[in-house]
Design a protein around this motif. Structure first.
Motif, PDB file in Angstrom:
ATOM      1  N   VAL A 109       0.776  -1.151  -0.199  1.00  0.00           N
ATOM      2  CA  VAL A 109       0.114  -0.076   0.032  1.00  0.00           C
ATOM      3  C   VAL A 109       0.893   1.075  -0.094  1.00  0.00           C
ATOM      4  CG1 VAL A 109      -1.767   1.156   1.194  1.00  0.00           C
ATOM      5  CG2 VAL A 109      -1.627  -1.280   1.363  1.00  0.00           C
ATOM      6  N   SER A 110       0.800   2.115  -1.113  1.00  0.00           N
ATOM      7  CA  SER A 110       1.642   3.286  -1.152  1.00  0.00           C
ATOM      8  C   SER A 110       0.761   4.413  -0.530  1.00  0.00           C
ATOM      9  CB  SER A 110       2.013   3.564  -2.671  1.00  0.00           C
ATOM     10  OG  SER A 110       0.869   3.762  -3.333  1.00  0.00           O
ATOM     11  N   VAL A 111       1.794   5.207   0.395  1.00  0.00           N
ATOM     12  CA  VAL A 111       1.132   6.316   0.932  1.00  0.00           C
ATOM     13  C   VAL A 111       1.710   7.703   0.492  1.00  0.00           C
ATOM     14  CG1 VAL A 111       0.118   7.284   3.043  1.00  0.00           C
ATOM     15  CG2 VAL A 111       0.222   4.912   2.633  1.00  0.00           C
ATOM     16  N   ALA A 112       1.151   8.880   0.010  1.00  0.00           N
ATOM     17  CA  ALA A 112       1.606   9.905  -0.253  1.00  0.00           C
ATOM     18  C   ALA A 112       1.391  11.064   0.754  1.00  0.00           C
ATOM     19  CB  ALA A 112       1.477  10.367  -1.773  1.00  0.00           C
ATOM     20  N   GLY A 113       2.366  11.780   1.210  1.00  0.00           N
ATOM     21  CA  GLY A 113       2.216  12.858   2.205  1.00  0.00           C
ATOM     22  C   GLY A 113       3.185  13.825   2.199  1.00  0.00           C
ATOM     23  N   VAL A 114       2.909  15.030   2.862  1.00  0.00           N
ATOM     24  CA  VAL A 114       3.735  16.147   2.758  1.00  0.00           C
ATOM     25  C   VAL A 114       4.906  15.853   4.108  1.00  0.00           C
ATOM     26  CG1 VAL A 114       2.587  17.749   4.368  1.00  0.00           C
ATOM     27  CG2 VAL A 114       3.994  18.477   2.712  1.00  0.00           C
ATOM     28  N   TRP A 115       4.752  15.018   5.110  1.00  0.00           N
ATOM     29  CA  TRP A 115       5.451  15.183   6.383  1.00  0.00           C
ATOM     30  C   TRP A 115       7.078  14.746   5.821  1.00  0.00           C
ATOM     31  CZ3 TRP A 115       0.950  11.911   7.365  1.00  0.00           C
ATOM     32  CH2 TRP A 115      -0.245  12.749   7.926  1.00  0.00           C
ATOM     33  N   THR A 116       7.763  15.368   6.569  1.00  0.00           N
ATOM     34  CA  THR A 116       9.424  15.200   6.388  1.00  0.00           C
ATOM     35  C   THR A 116       9.808  15.006   7.865  1.00  0.00           C
ATOM     36  OG1 THR A 116      10.103  17.506   6.345  1.00  0.00           O
ATOM     37  CG2 THR A 116       9.582  16.368   4.449  1.00  0.00           C
ATOM     38  N   GLY A 117      11.169  14.765   8.013  1.00  0.00           N
ATOM     39  CA  GLY A 117      11.870  14.889   9.300  1.00  0.00           C
ATOM     40  C   GLY A 117      11.073  13.844  10.444  1.00  0.00           C
ATOM     41  N   ASP A 118      11.054  14.396  11.529  1.00  0.00           N
ATOM     42  CA  ASP A 118      10.316  13.712  12.639  1.00  0.00           C
ATOM     43  C   ASP A 118       8.714  13.402  12.437  1.00  0.00           C
ATOM     44  OD1 ASP A 118      12.633  13.567  14.313  1.00  0.00           O
ATOM     45  OD2 ASP A 118      12.574  15.859  14.571  1.00  0.00           O
ATOM     46  N   GLU A 119       8.168  14.254  11.690  1.00  0.00           N
ATOM     47  CA  GLU A 119       6.817  13.736  11.497  1.00  0.00           C
ATOM     48  C   GLU A 119       6.676  12.510  10.378  1.00  0.00           C
ATOM     49  OE1 GLU A 119       3.703  17.570  11.764  1.00  0.00           O
ATOM     50  OE2 GLU A 119       5.020  17.505   9.903  1.00  0.00           O
ATOM     51  N   GLN A 120       7.521  12.755   9.592  1.00  0.00           N
ATOM     52  CA  GLN A 120       7.476  11.390   8.739  1.00  0.00           C
ATOM     53  C   GLN A 120       7.881  10.200   9.294  1.00  0.00           C
ATOM     54  OE1 GLN A 120      10.146   9.718   5.137  1.00  0.00           O
ATOM     55  NE2 GLN A 120       9.368  11.828   4.702  1.00  0.00           N
TER      56      GLN A 120
END
Length: 457
Positions: free
Chosen positions: A61-72
């Motif tokens: 399952v592929s998931v696209a999101g804006v989060w980077t760093g610690d949020e990711q």
């Protein structure tokens, strides 16, 4: 139709602020972490506490999101829990700040992710109109109805069909203050707009300007207006103004701008006066209140300000820096203006729908809540799960709003009006800050710009 591509300025600023949230709130140390609770079940094992999910062994399952760093990193732990519950594999795809543009390119290339996160209700509507996202299954619908206030379901719907799950929320109706400055002035936390002005006068009389504001970033000023308007005019009128079903020359806008002018007309209530506000970007406004040599006593804004306090100052959140709810503006109640990230299915696949059903559960919210830097709109998440007392209090205010909260108005507008530096609502409120006595002139400008943007001209 809401235009999303090319949205810039404050959207990027707000997202950059949020990207630091997880690490910063972990540093608070204000409350014990919730324990891990029940271990996740083996692949496909439905005996674990939580939603009933299908076995997805062999599925990615592929998931696209804006989060980077610690949020990711925090969100990937959520995906790991989903993997343990279903046997699926997951792939996280960073979108960058221009998520709508990135996802549109993936659609054009016939390679959309299974699930994507969107930050504006207008993007969800645009994607639904284009057929880029799929209505949810009955199981997902039932999970959303059980775990969220109806307004969240409404925000994630288009043409009477539910398309998404609001997994992450934000509370933008707070006023942060320097506790030492309040103590020196003999000030207490106000509950009403009138009380806030009295508190501001006390702080001013003690020798410190009461407010800081990063007015060079126009979205800061829109947040002030949105809170006042939601409190005064109420949710129904707020919805109509957000959709431009009432003009900006409406008497309800007059009343809100007059209330705003009660504070904005007092130039000495801000460091450097009006021009000082207009030359200050949002990040620089935080040290003005919480730096080693504070220049102001209060900073209205969202929960993300706590992140900046920790990153940019030596103040301790919960001790040196506290907050109160944005006060009620007569004749209304205290407002709750929100933001958030909605998960949508770009493929009508079992994996996509299973992930949406999982994200709608308290168990999925609990995984990130325990790590910090996160607020959930899920009303059935036990607040004990939150990493610290400050986040817990902010989340409680969001949930307590029930169905009366409203999503950021400028985020719902076409970007030419609500989200572009030097244009529309941003510029018009900056001009109003320069001349708060000209309420009628400000309304005329706002209406002209809104009419142009909503017509697509």
């Amino acid at each position: 139709m809401t235009r999303i591509v090319g949205r810039s300025g404050g959207r990027g600023v707000r997202r950059a602020v949020g990207a630091l949230a997880a690490a910063s709130l972990l540093a608070l140390g204000l409350g014990a972490c919730g324990d891990d609770g029940d271990d996740a079940a083996p692949s496909g094992d439905q005996s674990a506490a939580g939603p009933r999910l299908p076995s997805l062994s062999g599925t990615t399952v592929s998931v696209a999101g804006v989060w980077t760093g610690d949020e990711q990193a925090s969100f990937k732990k959520v995906l790991t829990d989903f993997e343990k519950r279903t046997g699926a594999k997951t792939e996280f795809i960073p979108t960058g700040d221009s998520a709508a543009t990135f996802l549109g390119q993936r659609v054009d290339g016939k390679a959309p992710p299974d699930v994507a996160f969107l930050a504006q209700p207008g993007a969800l509507k645009q994607f639904a109109e284009k057929g880029w996202i799929k209505p949810v299954t009955p199981d997902v619908q039932a999970a959303v109805e059980a775990n969220f206030a109806p307004q969240w379901e409404k925000l994630a719907s288009y043409d009477n069909k539910l398309y998404g799950v609001y997994y992450k929320g934000a509370n933008k109706s707070l006023v942060w203050y320097n506790t030492r400055i309040f103590e020196d002035a003999g000030a207490t936390e106000p509950a009403t707009w009138a009380d806030l002005q009295k508190t501001a006068a006390l702080v001013s009389d003690s020798g410190t300007p009461p407010f800081a504001a990063g007015g060079a970033d126009g979205w800061v000023l829109t947040d002030w207006f949105e809170n006042i308007y939601l409190s005064q005019a109420g949710p129904d009128m707020y919805d109509k103004l957000a959709r431009h079903e009432v003009p900006w020359t409406d008497p309800s806008v007059t009343t809100a701008l007059e209330a705003l002018a009660q504070v904005w007309s007092k130039g000495d209530w801000f460091p450097g006066g009006t021009e000082g506000v207009l030359q200050t970007e949002f990040p620089a406004s935080v040290p003005q209140v919480f730096g080693e040599s504070p220049k102001a006593g209060m900073l209205p804004g969202g929960d993300f300000i706590g992140t900046n306090i920790i990153k940019d100052t030596k103040a301790e959140v919960g001790k040196d820096a506290k907050f109160f709810a944005f006060p009620a503006v007569a004749p209304g109640k205290p407002p709750v203006v929100t933001g958030g990230d909605v998960a949508v299915a770009m493929k009508d696949s079992p994996g996509a729908m299973a992930l949406l059903a999982y994200l709608a559960s308290p168990e999925a919210a609990k995984v990130w809540a325990e790590q910090g830097g996160y607020i959930s709109p899920n009303k059935n998440l036990d607040v004990v799960a939150y990493h610290d007392d400050v986040t817990r209090q902010i989340a409680e205010k969001l949930i307590a709003a029930g169905d009366d909260f409203r999503f950021d108005l400028s985020d719902q507008a076409p970007s030419a009006f609500g989200g572009t530096k030097g244009e529309g609502m941003w510029r018009d409120l900056q001009d109003f800050l320069r001349n708060p006595s000209d309420v009628a002139g400000a309304q005329a400008k706002l209406e002209a710009d809104a009419a142009k943007a909503f017509s697509g001209a």
